[in-house]
Design a protein around this motif. Structure first.
Motif, PDB file in Angstrom:
ATOM      1  N   ASP A 134       0.795  -1.229   0.000  1.00 51.64           N
ATOM      2  CA  ASP A 134       0.000   0.000   0.000  1.00 51.64           C
ATOM      3  C   ASP A 134       0.831   1.286   0.000  1.00 51.64           C
ATOM      4  OD1 ASP A 134      -2.797   1.302   0.518  1.00 51.64           O
ATOM      5  OD2 ASP A 134      -1.508   2.138   2.078  1.00 51.64           O
ATOM      6  N   ALA A 135       1.615   1.520   1.043  1.00 48.54           N
ATOM      7  CA  ALA A 135       2.188   2.846   1.281  1.00 48.54           C
ATOM      8  C   ALA A 135       3.145   3.309   0.194  1.00 48.54           C
ATOM      9  CB  ALA A 135       2.893   2.872   2.642  1.00 48.54           C
ATOM     10  N   ALA A 136       3.826   2.372  -0.465  1.00 47.42           N
ATOM     11  CA  ALA A 136       4.825   2.751  -1.465  1.00 47.42           C
ATOM     12  C   ALA A 136       4.209   3.237  -2.768  1.00 47.42           C
ATOM     13  CB  ALA A 136       5.755   1.567  -1.747  1.00 47.42           C
ATOM     14  N   ILE A 137       2.911   3.056  -2.927  1.00 49.14           N
ATOM     15  CA  ILE A 137       2.254   3.326  -4.204  1.00 49.14           C
ATOM     16  C   ILE A 137       1.341   4.543  -4.085  1.00 49.14           C
ATOM     17  CG2 ILE A 137       0.675   2.350  -5.943  1.00 49.14           C
ATOM     18  CD1 ILE A 137       1.616  -0.418  -4.729  1.00 49.14           C
ATOM     19  N   GLY A 138       1.427   5.437  -5.038  1.00 50.19           N
ATOM     20  CA  GLY A 138       0.446   6.509  -5.106  1.00 50.19           C
ATOM     21  C   GLY A 138       0.954   7.908  -4.849  1.00 50.19           C
ATOM     22  N   GLY A 139       2.180   8.060  -4.328  1.00 53.58           N
ATOM     23  CA  GLY A 139       2.775   9.382  -4.227  1.00 53.58           C
ATOM     24  C   GLY A 139       2.332  10.247  -3.068  1.00 53.58           C
ATOM     25  N   LYS A 140       1.623   9.684  -2.098  1.00 52.27           N
ATOM     26  CA  LYS A 140       1.309  10.469  -0.900  1.00 52.27           C
ATOM     27  C   LYS A 140       2.535  10.514   0.001  1.00 52.27           C
ATOM     28  CE  LYS A 140      -3.683  10.174  -0.075  1.00 52.27           C
ATOM     29  NZ  LYS A 140      -4.708   9.724   0.895  1.00 52.27           N
ATOM     30  N   THR A 141       2.939  11.705   0.386  1.00 53.10           N
ATOM     31  CA  THR A 141       4.075  11.875   1.294  1.00 53.10           C
ATOM     32  C   THR A 141       3.628  12.783   2.425  1.00 53.10           C
ATOM     33  OG1 THR A 141       5.030  13.912   0.382  1.00 53.10           O
ATOM     34  CG2 THR A 141       5.528  11.858  -0.781  1.00 53.10           C
ATOM     35  N   ALA A 142       4.209  12.603   3.617  1.00 52.97           N
ATOM     36  CA  ALA A 142       3.750  13.419   4.743  1.00 52.97           C
ATOM     37  C   ALA A 142       4.625  13.224   5.961  1.00 52.97           C
ATOM     38  CB  ALA A 142       2.298  13.077   5.104  1.00 52.97           C
ATOM     39  N   ILE A 143       4.492  14.195   6.874  1.00 51.45           N
ATOM     40  CA  ILE A 143       5.006  14.061   8.234  1.00 51.45           C
ATOM     41  C   ILE A 143       3.856  14.360   9.190  1.00 51.45           C
ATOM     42  CG2 ILE A 143       7.431  14.541   7.723  1.00 51.45           C
ATOM     43  CD1 ILE A 143       6.950  17.444   8.555  1.00 51.45           C
ATOM     44  N   ASN A 144       4.023  13.930  10.423  1.00 55.05           N
ATOM     45  CA  ASN A 144       2.990  14.149  11.428  1.00 55.05           C
ATOM     46  C   ASN A 144       3.164  15.494  12.119  1.00 55.05           C
ATOM     47  OD1 ASN A 144       2.102  11.514  10.868  1.00 55.05           O
ATOM     48  ND2 ASN A 144       3.473  10.644  12.399  1.00 55.05           N
ATOM     49  N   HIS A 145       2.078  15.981  12.679  1.00 58.43           N
ATOM     50  CA  HIS A 145       2.060  17.238  13.439  1.00 58.43           C
ATOM     51  C   HIS A 145       1.434  16.921  14.796  1.00 58.43           C
ATOM     52  CE1 HIS A 145       0.580  21.262  14.623  1.00 58.43           C
ATOM     53  NE2 HIS A 145       1.588  21.725  13.891  1.00 58.43           N
ATOM     54  N   SER A 146       1.726  17.740  15.781  1.00 63.62           N
ATOM     55  CA  SER A 146       1.138  17.497  17.101  1.00 63.62           C
ATOM     56  C   SER A 146      -0.384  17.508  17.050  1.00 63.62           C
ATOM     57  CB  SER A 146       1.637  18.544  18.105  1.00 63.62           C
ATOM     58  OG  SER A 146       1.307  19.850  17.670  1.00 63.62           O
ATOM     59  N   GLY A 147      -0.953  18.156  16.048  1.00 66.07           N
ATOM     60  CA  GLY A 147      -2.412  18.205  15.918  1.00 66.07           C
ATOM     61  C   GLY A 147      -3.015  17.011  15.215  1.00 66.07           C
ATOM     62  N   GLY A 148      -2.180  16.135  14.652  1.00 62.43           N
ATOM     63  CA  GLY A 148      -2.723  14.959  13.985  1.00 62.43           C
ATOM     64  C   GLY A 148      -1.726  14.317  13.047  1.00 62.43           C
ATOM     65  N   LYS A 149      -2.079  13.142  12.556  1.00 69.29           N
ATOM     66  CA  LYS A 149      -1.194  12.379  11.681  1.00 69.29           C
ATOM     67  C   LYS A 149      -1.271  12.886  10.245  1.00 69.29           C
ATOM     68  CE  LYS A 149      -0.014   7.819  10.011  1.00 69.29           C
ATOM     69  NZ  LYS A 149       0.045   6.387  10.247  1.00 69.29           N
ATOM     70  N   LEU A 151      -0.603  15.584   8.705  1.00 66.89           N
ATOM     71  CA  LEU A 151      -1.223  16.885   8.427  1.00 66.89           C
ATOM     72  C   LEU A 151      -0.369  17.756   7.507  1.00 66.89           C
ATOM     73  CD1 LEU A 151      -2.868  18.029  11.793  1.00 66.89           C
ATOM     74  CD2 LEU A 151      -3.928  16.955   9.805  1.00 66.89           C
ATOM     75  N   VAL A 152       0.910  17.432   7.374  1.00 68.03           N
ATOM     76  CA  VAL A 152       1.815  18.228   6.538  1.00 68.03           C
ATOM     77  C   VAL A 152       2.418  17.310   5.483  1.00 68.03           C
ATOM     78  CG1 VAL A 152       3.829  19.750   6.522  1.00 68.03           C
ATOM     79  CG2 VAL A 152       2.371  19.648   8.560  1.00 68.03           C
ATOM     80  N   GLY A 153       2.156  17.594   4.206  1.00 72.48           N
ATOM     81  CA  GLY A 153       2.670  16.699   3.179  1.00 72.48           C
ATOM     82  C   GLY A 153       2.405  17.203   1.781  1.00 72.48           C
ATOM     83  N   ALA A 154       2.653  16.332   0.814  1.00 78.43           N
ATOM     84  CA  ALA A 154       2.487  16.693  -0.592  1.00 78.43           C
ATOM     85  C   ALA A 154       2.270  15.427  -1.409  1.00 78.43           C
ATOM     86  CB  ALA A 154       3.727  17.431  -1.097  1.00 78.43           C
ATOM     87  N   PHE A 155       1.728  15.599  -2.601  1.00 74.36           N
ATOM     88  CA  PHE A 155       1.694  14.508  -3.569  1.00 74.36           C
ATOM     89  C   PHE A 155       2.982  14.574  -4.390  1.00 74.36           C
ATOM     90  CE2 PHE A 155      -2.834  15.061  -2.729  1.00 74.36           C
ATOM     91  CZ  PHE A 155      -3.263  13.753  -2.600  1.00 74.36           C
ATOM     92  N   HIS A 156       3.739  13.506  -4.393  1.00 75.24           N
ATOM     93  CA  HIS A 156       4.996  13.460  -5.149  1.00 75.24           C
ATOM     94  C   HIS A 156       5.245  12.007  -5.516  1.00 75.24           C
ATOM     95  CE1 HIS A 156       8.873  14.986  -6.513  1.00 75.24           C
ATOM     96  NE2 HIS A 156       9.486  14.001  -5.862  1.00 75.24           N
ATOM     97  N   GLN A 157       4.945  11.667  -6.768  1.00 74.75           N
ATOM     98  CA  GLN A 157       5.064  10.272  -7.192  1.00 74.75           C
ATOM     99  C   GLN A 157       6.522   9.840  -7.267  1.00 74.75           C
ATOM    100  OE1 GLN A 157       2.533   8.319  -7.487  1.00 74.75           O
ATOM    101  NE2 GLN A 157       0.834   9.765  -7.627  1.00 74.75           N
ATOM    102  N   PRO A 158       6.818   8.608  -6.867  1.00 75.07           N
ATOM    103  CA  PRO A 158       8.168   8.078  -7.076  1.00 75.07           C
ATOM    104  C   PRO A 158       8.404   7.825  -8.557  1.00 75.07           C
ATOM    105  CG  PRO A 158       6.718   6.324  -6.347  1.00 75.07           C
ATOM    106  CD  PRO A 158       5.908   7.601  -6.301  1.00 75.07           C
ATOM    107  N   ILE A 159       9.660   7.607  -8.924  1.00 76.14           N
ATOM    108  CA  ILE A 159       9.947   7.235 -10.311  1.00 76.14           C
ATOM    109  C   ILE A 159       9.985   5.722 -10.471  1.00 76.14           C
ATOM    110  CG2 ILE A 159      11.149   9.380 -10.857  1.00 76.14           C
ATOM    111  CD1 ILE A 159      13.797   7.864 -10.478  1.00 76.14           C
ATOM    112  N   GLY A 160       9.908   5.022  -9.342  1.00 76.85           N
ATOM    113  CA  GLY A 160       9.866   3.575  -9.383  1.00 76.85           C
ATOM    114  C   GLY A 160       9.804   2.987  -7.992  1.00 76.85           C
TER     115      GLY A 160
END
Length: 357
Positions: A134-149, A151-160
């Motif tokens: 699941d997690a390796a596919i789709g380009g969702k990237t993020a870090i957690n914030h004290s306010g929730g899981k 919450l800070v991230g971007a869409f950035h697809q891998p090249i492979g």
């Protein structure tokens, strides 16, 4: 080797699945365009698997950093550390980040790739069942914030994505069980036949039977790849992949990440099915089937030691809240889910209260 192609709007990329792939001198190296590689792993996975990858990448200038192991380190502090290390290593815009680890590693490494010099290439080498399915596919990237899981991230697809099934030989049983939750989620969303297969073969997957394991991962990857191709940035059908996750993210955050992501998702699937029954979208039999499959996989069937009122407050900050209204993904039956916001706002907390112990 099996290959699933993700046809995202921003570009397509392969997901290679097989054994011994990290040692293939052509596979990962063939994806790297420039001369520089920044290898990101963690203190658990790195010592076990970095050597094979470094040998395959011997022709490149390799810098590396090992994160502490755990969801609680997927935060702004360690994101900043990664950027500092990349700058200190002189990484240029044609550098490639290669991440080696589970979803925590690929999430934070992917976010670094999205941000560093406005975006550089990222190759993912997932080493947990959850990340491979699941997690390796789709380009969702993020870090957690004290306010929730996440919450800070971007869409950035891998090249492979290079999925070496041999890395699961060293994965502990708890992490294997956690990975099953995302596989069950995929089946619930889009494949009733696969859900039935899991009811009969989950034990074989957990026992690392090669044929069953490959089938489970490949099928999950194909389901996610198809949905990502339809909706790369979650403006429509991709939101369905969040089945169980509004509950799960609250459970993870409120527990201080004592729950693994997959463990929280397993409970979230049950809670979403319970809500679906209450609003007339599903039969009680569906809840029982999910409950039984969770038990078969050794996954939680309730919430231990958490306050449902506090969980509800965390859910109020969920990314699926729009204009103050929470939208949940609810299952109707295996292979069919819908987005729903027409329920009593107190219902999620009421259902969580019944599952809290």
């Amino acid at each position: 080797m099996k290959t699933v192609t993700v046809e995202a709007a921003s570009g397509s990329y392969p997901v290679h699945i097989g054994r011994g792939l990290l040692s293939d001198p052509d596979l990962v190296a063939g994806m790297v365009a420039g001369k520089q590689v920044f290898l990101i792993s963690n203190e658990t996975v790195g010592p076990m698997h970095e050597a094979a990858l470094e040998k395959a990448l011997v022709a490149f200038e390799i810098s590396k950093y090992e994160l502490p192991d755990g969801e609680r380190f997927k935060n702004l502090e360690y994101f900043s550390v990664l950027l500092d290390k990349m700058v200190a290593s002189g990484m240029h815009r044609d550098a490639t980040i290669v991440s080696l680890g589970g979803g925590v590693v690929s999430d934070i490494a992917g976010f670094a790739a999205a941000c560093y010099q406005r975006g550089i290439a990222h190759v993912i080498c997932p080493t947990t069942l959850l990340a491979q399915a699941d997690a390796a596919i789709g380009g969702k990237t993020a870090i957690n914030h004290s306010g929730g899981k996440n919450l800070v991230g971007a869409f950035h697809q891998p090249i492979g994505v290079v999925t070496d099934l041999a890395t699961l030989d060293t994965l502990d049983d708890r992490q294997m069980r956690a990975g099953m939750a995302e596989i069950v989620k995929s089946a619930l969303i889009a494949d009733k036949t696969f859900f039935g297969w899991l009811e009969s073969h989950a034990g074989e997957v957990l026992a690392r039977d090669r044929q069953s394991l490959t089938h489970a991962i490949e099928t999950s990857c194909r389901i996610k790849a198809r949905i990502v191709a339809e909706d790369e940035k979650e403006t429509g059908s991709r939101a369905l992949l969040n089945l169980g996750h509004s509950f799960a993210h609250a459970i993870e955050a409120e527990s201080g990440y004592r729950y693994l992501h997959g463990e929280a998702v397993a409970v979230g699937l049950l809670l979403a099915a319970e809500v679906a029954v209450r609003v007339g979208l599903a039969d009680a039999e569906l809840v029982q089937r999910i409950f039984d499959l969770n038990e078969r996989c050794g996954l939680p069937t309730g919430i231990e030691g958490l306050d449902p009122g506090k969980l509800a407050k965390v859910m109020a900050m969920d990314k699926k809240v729009l204009s103050g209204k929470l939208t949940l993904v609810l299952p109707e039956k295996p292979g069919s889910v819908v987005l729903c916001d027409s329920f009593d706002p107190a219902l999620p907390e009421s259902v969580m209260r019944e599952y809290c112990r």
